[in-house]
Design a protein around this motif. Structure first.
Motif, short mmCIF file in Angstrom:
data_model
loop_
_atom_site.label_atom_id
_atom_site.label_comp_id
_atom_site.label_asym_id
_atom_site.label_seq_id
_atom_site.Cartn_x
_atom_site.Cartn_y
_atom_site.Cartn_z
N ASN A 346 -2.94 -3.84 0.12
CA ASN A 346 -2.95 -2.68 0.57
C ASN A 346 -2.79 -1.78 -1.09
O ASN A 346 -2.09 -1.24 -1.97
CB ASN A 346 -2.62 -2.03 1.27
CG ASN A 346 -2.52 -2.48 2.55
OD1 ASN A 346 -3.12 -1.99 2.67
ND2 ASN A 346 -1.47 -2.60 3.10
N PRO A 348 -3.84 0.11 -4.24
CA PRO A 348 -4.65 1.92 -4.09
C PRO A 348 -5.77 1.52 -5.10
O PRO A 348 -5.98 0.48 -6.08
CB PRO A 348 -3.49 2.58 -5.35
CG PRO A 348 -2.49 2.04 -4.87
CD PRO A 348 -3.11 0.44 -4.54
N GLU A 349 -7.05 1.92 -5.05
CA GLU A 349 -8.38 1.78 -5.21
C GLU A 349 -8.16 2.88 -7.52
O GLU A 349 -7.49 2.92 -7.57
CB GLU A 349 -8.95 2.94 -4.91
CG GLU A 349 -9.91 2.01 -4.11
CD GLU A 349 -10.90 3.28 -3.16
OE1 GLU A 349 -11.68 4.51 -4.32
OE2 GLU A 349 -11.75 3.03 -2.07
N GLY A 350 -8.62 1.43 -7.92
CA GLY A 350 -8.81 1.88 -9.68
C GLY A 350 -7.39 1.31 -10.27
O GLY A 350 -7.15 1.50 -11.27
N THR A 352 -5.41 -2.50 -10.98
CA THR A 352 -5.89 -4.40 -10.58
C THR A 352 -4.30 -4.23 -10.87
O THR A 352 -3.16 -4.17 -11.33
CB THR A 352 -6.68 -4.70 -11.98
OG1 THR A 352 -5.99 -4.21 -13.08
CG2 THR A 352 -8.27 -4.24 -11.64
N GLU A 397 1.57 6.23 -6.78
CA GLU A 397 0.09 5.18 -7.56
C GLU A 397 1.31 4.63 -8.15
O GLU A 397 2.22 4.39 -8.35
CB GLU A 397 -1.06 5.65 -7.60
CG GLU A 397 -0.74 6.84 -8.88
CD GLU A 397 -1.94 7.40 -9.98
OE1 GLU A 397 -1.75 7.32 -11.07
OE2 GLU A 397 -2.90 7.11 -9.53
N ARG A 429 -4.28 0.67 -15.01
CA ARG A 429 -4.98 1.11 -14.55
C ARG A 429 -6.89 1.06 -15.20
O ARG A 429 -6.97 0.47 -15.80
CB ARG A 429 -5.03 2.54 -14.83
CG ARG A 429 -3.66 2.94 -13.66
CD ARG A 429 -3.32 4.49 -13.88
NE ARG A 429 -4.72 5.62 -13.73
CZ ARG A 429 -5.07 7.25 -14.07
NH1 ARG A 429 -4.41 7.45 -14.63
NH2 ARG A 429 -6.12 7.29 -12.97
N ASP A 432 -12.55 4.28 -15.86
CA ASP A 432 -14.08 4.48 -15.24
C ASP A 432 -14.80 4.71 -16.91
O ASP A 432 -14.70 5.53 -17.34
CB ASP A 432 -14.61 5.77 -14.11
CG ASP A 432 -14.03 6.84 -14.56
OD1 ASP A 432 -13.98 7.47 -15.46
OD2 ASP A 432 -14.28 7.43 -13.30
#
Length: 443
Positions: A346, A348-350, A352, A397, A429, A432
């Motif tokens: 679990n 969160p995306e974005g 590591t 987050e 984080r 992108d």
């Protein structure tokens, strides 16, 4: 001439034989006349004539009893003289032999006197092979002795003799003091061979000394000669023994097992009662482990737990059972978790993460040695739920940086978790491309 001489000789010879025969006949006739007119006296003999003792009450009145010694009251032979006419008719019972205790000597002998009342003076010179009856005279005493029943034979397999009852268990005896003092008890035998239920028999009572030797003296009298014996034979069966214990062990201690020197017992009793018994249960009151921090030993006497009417089938059964309650103290153990055995979920995306092991804490657990041995760093696995951590920390987050997160480790019921292991994660984080382009334009 010769013929005339022969004739003379033959006549002389035959005439002499005739005289001889006539002489014999005449002699026989004379003997018969003499016998018929006379009654000659001759001796006759009888055997085993009983001597009758007279005035024995003189001893009884003085509190004494007597015993006849050496069978001197039985005359092996008695001889007497009597005329032929009497001698042929007289019978053994016509000879009277008596010993009158009024004539008792200082050596306790009594002269034997003879008579033949039926024929009076016609019977003379009566005498026996002995002249005196010998007596042992003692003070009379009495006592009561127990009647003991001895079993002989054996019942069939799967049965035991449950009970033996006598209709009388005491015997009164009396007689000479020396004889009574010699008697220790009374015994009676009963053969139990083949009995499978209840059987009744009659048994002859024997008087014995302390060594079991039978005492058989005619001077000892008793109030019983036999008793009625009732023998009850029971079924048997084997049942398990269940042991219970009670009490609170010392802190951090647990019972790990139990051993008992007696696990089953063979019991016996009436069929209807025996059928209701399926086990022998020992109550905890006899096995108290309160405060124990090591193996606890107890001795339990199983007899107190037999149901009413039930008995041990083995004769002289030793019912003391040694019970061992095995007690072990729990131990603590620290088990470091390896990074490769930890699953992180679990995230969160974005974002590591990286596991930083320098500040991680191990799992601390407590339990018995055997269960603690199962906990090894090489195999211990855990789960880190980042989503649940964020929710508990009110984070939308994870911020960048290093954070301590709990590791969820699944343990057995016998393994108690003392402290939750913690692992350090470094969150980063991920930028992108759009975000990078915007930054460039502003520059």
């Amino acid at each position: 001439m010769k013929g005339k001489i022969g004739s003379i000789i033959r006549s002389v010879f035959f005439s002499h034989w005739l005289l001889k025969i006539m002489s014999l006949l005449l002699a026989f006739a004379l003997w018969f006349v003499v016998i018929s007119t006379n009654d000659p006296v001759d001796e006759k003999r009888f055997q085993n004539i009983k001597v009758t003792l007279l005035n024995t009450e003189l001893l009884a009145d003085n509190g004494q009893v007597y015993e006849i010694l050496d069978s001197t009251d039985i005359l092996r032979t008695v001889t007497f003289d009597a005329p032929r006419s009497v001698r042929n008719n007289i019978q053994p019972e016509d000879i009277i032999a008596v010993a009158d205790l009024t004539n008792l000597t200082v050596t306790n002998t009594v002269e034997i006197r003879f008579s033949c009342p039926k024929y009076g003076d016609q019977v003379q010179n009566i005498s026996g092979n002995i002249e005196y009856v010998k007596l042992n005279i003692e003070k009379e005493t009495r006592k009561t002795v127990n009647i003991i029943c001895n079993q002989t034979g054996s019942v069939g397999e799967g049965y035991i003799v449950g009970d033996v009852n006598l209709d009388r268990n005491r015997l009164e005896i009396q007689g000479p003091e020396s004889a009574i003092n010699e008697i220790s008890r009374a015994e009676v035998d009963v053969d139990v061979t083949g009995i499978t239920g209840t059987s009744t028999a009659s048994g002859r009572i024997r008087l014995v000394d302390e060594n079991g030797n039978e005492i058989n003296r005619a001077s000892v009298s008793r109030n019983l000669d036999s008793v009625t014996i009732t023998v009850i034979v029971w079924n048997t069966k084997e049942v398990p023994v269940v042991y219970n214990y009670f009490g609170t062990l010392a802190e951090d201690c647990q019972v790990t097992g139990m051993e008992a020197s007696i696990e089953t017992v063979r019991i016996a009793g009436p069929t209807e009662t025996l059928n209701n018994v399926t086990q022998l249960e020992v109550q905890g009151e006899d096995i108290n482990v309160t405060g124990a921090d090591e193996d606890h030993m107890s001795i339990v006497h199983l007899g107190k737990y037999l149901p009413k009417g039930i008995y041990f089938a083995e004769e002289n059964f030793e019912d003391a059972a040694v019970v061992k309650i095995m007690v072990e103290k729990a131990e603590e153990k620290k088990i470091p978790l390896r990074a490769e055995n930890i699953q992180v979920i679990n995230v969160p995306e974005g974002v590591t993460y990286e596991i930083v092991g320098s500040n991680s804490t191990p799992l601390v657990a407590k339990g018995l040695a055997g269960y603690m041995a199962l906990l090894q760093s090489s195999t211990l696995s855990g789960v880190v739920d980042v989503g649940a951590w964020m929710e508990d920390s009110n984070l939308s987050e994870p911020p960048e940086g290093e954070y301590s997160l709990p590791v969820n480790v699944s343990l057995l019921d016998e393994q108690e978790k003392i402290s939750t292991p913690v692992i350090v994660l470094r969150f980063t984080r991920v930028q992108d491309d759009d975000e990078g382009a915007d930054t460039g334009e502003e520059g």
